[in-house]
Design a protein around this motif. Structure first.
Motif, PDB file in Angstrom:
ATOM      1  N   ARG A  11       0.828  -1.218   0.000  1.00 18.91           N
ATOM      2  CA  ARG A  11       0.000   0.000   0.000  1.00 18.91           C
ATOM      3  C   ARG A  11       0.856   1.259   0.000  1.00 18.91           C
ATOM      4  O   ARG A  11       0.547   2.241  -0.681  1.00 18.91           O
ATOM      5  N   ILE A  12       1.945   1.221   0.763  1.00 18.11           N
ATOM      6  CA  ILE A  12       2.873   2.369   0.780  1.00 18.11           C
ATOM      7  C   ILE A  12       3.462   2.579  -0.611  1.00 18.11           C
ATOM      8  O   ILE A  12       3.535   3.704  -1.105  1.00 18.11           O
ATOM      9  N   GLU A  13       3.867   1.479  -1.242  1.00 15.59           N
ATOM     10  CA  GLU A  13       4.457   1.566  -2.586  1.00 15.59           C
ATOM     11  C   GLU A  13       3.459   2.154  -3.587  1.00 15.59           C
ATOM     12  O   GLU A  13       3.813   2.971  -4.426  1.00 15.59           O
ATOM     13  N   ILE A  14       2.195   1.717  -3.489  1.00 14.86           N
ATOM     14  CA  ILE A  14       1.177   2.215  -4.423  1.00 14.86           C
ATOM     15  C   ILE A  14       0.976   3.721  -4.215  1.00 14.86           C
ATOM     16  O   ILE A  14       0.897   4.478  -5.174  1.00 14.86           O
ATOM     17  N   LYS A  15       0.948   4.135  -2.936  1.00 18.77           N
ATOM     18  CA  LYS A  15       0.844   5.574  -2.633  1.00 18.77           C
ATOM     19  C   LYS A  15       2.010   6.343  -3.239  1.00 18.77           C
ATOM     20  O   LYS A  15       1.833   7.404  -3.826  1.00 18.77           O
ATOM     21  N   ASN A  16       3.221   5.804  -3.059  1.00 17.06           N
ATOM     22  CA  ASN A  16       4.415   6.451  -3.625  1.00 17.06           C
ATOM     23  C   ASN A  16       4.292   6.591  -5.133  1.00 17.06           C
ATOM     24  O   ASN A  16       4.626   7.622  -5.709  1.00 17.06           O
ATOM     25  N   ALA A  17       3.831   5.518  -5.751  1.00 10.59           N
ATOM     26  CA  ALA A  17       3.734   5.494  -7.213  1.00 10.59           C
ATOM     27  C   ALA A  17       2.806   6.589  -7.711  1.00 10.59           C
ATOM     28  O   ALA A  17       3.121   7.318  -8.648  1.00 10.59           O
ATOM     29  N   VAL A  18       1.649   6.687  -7.051  1.00  9.90           N
ATOM     30  CA  VAL A  18       0.629   7.627  -7.499  1.00  9.90           C
ATOM     31  C   VAL A  18       1.139   9.072  -7.412  1.00  9.90           C
ATOM     32  O   VAL A  18       0.729   9.929  -8.178  1.00  9.90           O
ATOM     33  N   ASN A  19       2.078   9.300  -6.503  1.00 10.86           N
ATOM     34  CA  ASN A  19       2.614  10.657  -6.359  1.00 10.86           C
ATOM     35  C   ASN A  19       3.747  10.971  -7.331  1.00 10.86           C
ATOM     36  O   ASN A  19       4.210  12.101  -7.394  1.00 10.86           O
ATOM     37  N   GLN A  20       4.190   9.966  -8.055  1.00 11.80           N
ATOM     38  CA  GLN A  20       5.332  10.203  -8.936  1.00 11.80           C
ATOM     39  C   GLN A  20       4.911  10.778 -10.280  1.00 11.80           C
ATOM     40  O   GLN A  20       3.869  10.436 -10.816  1.00 11.80           O
ATOM     41  N   ILE A  21       5.786  11.623 -10.818  1.00 13.66           N
ATOM     42  CA  ILE A  21       5.495  12.294 -12.087  1.00 13.66           C
ATOM     43  C   ILE A  21       5.318  11.284 -13.223  1.00 13.66           C
ATOM     44  O   ILE A  21       4.422  11.426 -14.060  1.00 13.66           O
ATOM     45  N   GLU A  22       6.135  10.218 -13.255  1.00  9.51           N
ATOM     46  CA  GLU A  22       6.015   9.219 -14.337  1.00  9.51           C
ATOM     47  C   GLU A  22       4.622   8.608 -14.352  1.00  9.51           C
ATOM     48  O   GLU A  22       4.017   8.444 -15.405  1.00  9.51           O
ATOM     49  N   PHE A  23       4.146   8.272 -13.156  1.00 10.27           N
ATOM     50  CA  PHE A  23       2.820   7.674 -13.061  1.00 10.27           C
ATOM     51  C   PHE A  23       1.767   8.630 -13.622  1.00 10.27           C
ATOM     52  O   PHE A  23       0.935   8.253 -14.441  1.00 10.27           O
ATOM     53  N   LYS A  24       1.840   9.882 -13.188  1.00  6.32           N
ATOM     54  CA  LYS A  24       0.817  10.864 -13.603  1.00  6.32           C
ATOM     55  C   LYS A  24       0.826  11.054 -15.121  1.00  6.32           C
ATOM     56  O   LYS A  24      -0.213  11.046 -15.767  1.00  6.32           O
ATOM     57  N   VAL A  25       2.025  11.232 -15.665  1.00  6.20           N
ATOM     58  CA  VAL A  25       2.148  11.499 -17.103  1.00  6.20           C
ATOM     59  C   VAL A  25       1.671  10.298 -17.921  1.00  6.20           C
ATOM     60  O   VAL A  25       0.895  10.434 -18.872  1.00  6.20           O
ATOM     61  N   LEU A  26       2.127   9.090 -17.535  1.00  4.82           N
ATOM     62  CA  LEU A  26       1.802   7.901 -18.346  1.00  4.82           C
ATOM     63  C   LEU A  26       0.353   7.466 -18.156  1.00  4.82           C
ATOM     64  O   LEU A  26      -0.280   6.991 -19.091  1.00  4.82           O
ATOM     65  N   PHE A  27      -0.160   7.641 -16.949  1.00  4.71           N
ATOM     66  CA  PHE A  27      -1.572   7.344 -16.713  1.00  4.71           C
ATOM     67  C   PHE A  27      -2.424   8.280 -17.577  1.00  4.71           C
ATOM     68  O   PHE A  27      -3.355   7.847 -18.258  1.00  4.71           O
ATOM     69  N   ALA A  28      -2.057   9.561 -17.573  1.00  2.00           N
ATOM     70  CA  ALA A  28      -2.775  10.541 -18.401  1.00  2.00           C
ATOM     71  C   ALA A  28      -2.670  10.168 -19.879  1.00  2.00           C
ATOM     72  O   ALA A  28      -3.647  10.250 -20.625  1.00  2.00           O
ATOM     73  N   ALA A  29      -1.487   9.716 -20.295  1.00  2.24           N
ATOM     74  CA  ALA A  29      -1.272   9.363 -21.708  1.00  2.24           C
ATOM     75  C   ALA A  29      -2.148   8.183 -22.123  1.00  2.24           C
ATOM     76  O   ALA A  29      -2.799   8.213 -23.172  1.00  2.24           O
ATOM     77  N   ILE A  30      -2.191   7.143 -21.277  1.00  2.21           N
ATOM     78  CA  ILE A  30      -2.986   5.947 -21.615  1.00  2.21           C
ATOM     79  C   ILE A  30      -4.480   6.286 -21.613  1.00  2.21           C
ATOM     80  O   ILE A  30      -5.238   5.852 -22.480  1.00  2.21           O
ATOM     81  N   LEU A  31      -4.883   7.114 -20.653  1.00  4.71           N
ATOM     82  CA  LEU A  31      -6.282   7.545 -20.595  1.00  4.71           C
ATOM     83  C   LEU A  31      -6.622   8.375 -21.837  1.00  4.71           C
ATOM     84  O   LEU A  31      -7.685   8.218 -22.438  1.00  4.71           O
ATOM     85  N   LEU A  32      -5.688   9.230 -22.226  1.00  7.41           N
ATOM     86  CA  LEU A  32      -5.880  10.075 -23.404  1.00  7.41           C
ATOM     87  C   LEU A  32      -6.060   9.218 -24.662  1.00  7.41           C
ATOM     88  O   LEU A  32      -6.922   9.500 -25.499  1.00  7.41           O
TER      89      LEU A  32
END
Length: 282
Positions: A11-32
Motif C-alpha cells: 500500500r505504501i508503494e502504491i501511494k508512492n507510485a501515485v505521487n510520482q510524475i512518471e505515473f501521472k504522465v503515463l496514466f494521463a497518456a494511456i487515458l488520453l
C-alpha cells in the motif's frame, strides 16, 4: 504477521507510485489514448445514417476499426510505456539513498517483493481503468445492438463469422459484453506482467550497472524481435501484439499459460537475485 507487513508495504508503494510524475504522465497518456479512440469513432460517425452505426462493443478501443490508427501506436509502444510507470522505483531509491533508510525497518525480501506486487497492481489498474472508461463512454454514445458491424452482415448472421482460431471468438458471439471485459483483463494482466521484466532484470549482475532506461529499451527490443520471429514463423504466443489485437489467432489457454510462465520466471529471477543482491550505489 509477515503477510500484514507485506500488504502494508504494498500500500505504501502504491501511494508512492501515485505521487510520482512518471505515473501521472503515463496514466494521463494511456487515458488520453482511450479518449482519442472514442473521439475518432464519433468524429467519423457524426451525421451518419443510423444503419451504418455499430454497437458500443464494436466501437470500444481494442475492437474499433476507426480507432486503429491511435490504438496501433499504443499497442506497439505499450511494453515500453508500462515499463516506465513505476518499475524504476528501486533503481531510483538506490540512487537517492532512500533505500538504505527503508531497509533498516523492513527486511530486504519484503521491500523487493512489495515493489514487484505494487508495480503489477498499478499497471494492471491503469490499463484496466482506461479500458473501462472507454467502454463506459462508448456505451453512453453508441447503441447496444449495432445496425452495422465489422463484417457488414446482418446481426442474425454473425455466427457465420465464428473463427475458432481467434481468441475467445465464441464468447464474442454469445456475450459481447463479457468478451470485452475478458479482453480488457487479458490486456491489463499481460502488460502488468511485461512491466515487471526490467525490474527483475535489474537484479541480475550484467544489468546492475546499467541505467534503468537502458534496461527498459533492451527489454523492449527483445520483445519486438521475439514478436517479429513470432510473425514470421506463425508462433502467436511470442508476438506481444496477439495479446491485444482483436482477431489474433491465439488460444485462450496459450494466453493464460504464457502469462503464468512469464510471472513464474520473473519471481524466480527476483528471488534468486534478492539473495545475492547488494545495492551497488551505496
Amino acid at each position: 504477521g509477515d503477510i500484514i507487513v507485506m500488504i502494508k508495504q504494498v500500500r505504501i508503494e502504491i501511494k508512492n507510485a501515485v505521487n510520482q510524475i512518471e505515473f501521472k504522465v503515463l496514466f494521463a497518456a494511456i487515458l488520453l489514448i482511450s479518449l482519442i479512440s472514442i473521439f475518432l469513432n464519433c468524429f467519423q460517425d457524426y451525421g451518419r445514417n443510423i444503419l451504418f452505426i455499430r454497437s458500443y462493443i464494436d466501437n470500444s478501443m481494442y475492437i474499433s476499426i476507426k480507432a486503429r490508427p491511435i490504438m496501433s501506436v499504443f499497442e506497439y509502444l505499450s511494453p515500453l510505456i508500462v515499463m516506465m510507470i513505476y518499475s524504476s522505483s528501486k533503481w531510483k531509491e538506490e540512487k537517492n539513498g532512500m533505500q538504505s533508510m527503508i531497509i533498516t525497518r523492513l527486511n530486504k525480501k519484503e521491500y523487493y517483493l512489495s515493489k514487484f506486487i505494487a508495480n503489477f497492481i498499478i499497471v494492471f489498474g491503469v490499463v484496466q481503468f482506461s479500458g473501462l472508461i472507454n467502454l463506459l463512454i462508448s456505451y453512453i454514445v453508441y447503441p447496444t445492438v449495432g445496425f452495422d458491424n465489422r463484417w457488414g452482415i446482418p446481426v442474425y448472421d454473425l455466427i457465420q463469422r465464428y473463427d475458432n482460431r481467434a481468441l475467445l471468438d465464441l464468447l464474442r458471439i454469445q456475450n459481447p459484453f463479457a468478451y470485452i471485459l475478458v479482453k480488457n483483463i487479458i490486456v491489463s494482466t499481460f502488460l502488468a506482467t511485461i512491466s515487471n521484466i526490467p525490474y527483475c532484470l535489474s537484479f541480475i549482475k550484467h544489468f546492475k550497472e546499467m541505467e534503468f532506461i537502458q534496461i527498459c529499451i533492451m527489454t523492449f527490443i527483445a520483445i519486438a524481435v521475439a514478436s517479429v520471429i513470432g510473425v514470421i514463423f506463425h508462433i502467436s504466443f511470442i508476438n506481444y501484439i496477439s495479446y491485444m489485437y482483436v482477431d489474433a489467432r491465439i488460444s485462450f489457454s496459450s494466453v493464460c499459460l504464457s502469462i503464468i510462465v512469464l510471472n513464474i520466471a520473473e519471481v524466480l529471477i527476483l528471488f534468486k537475485g534478492m539473495k545475492k543482491y547488494e545495492t551497488i550505489h551505496s
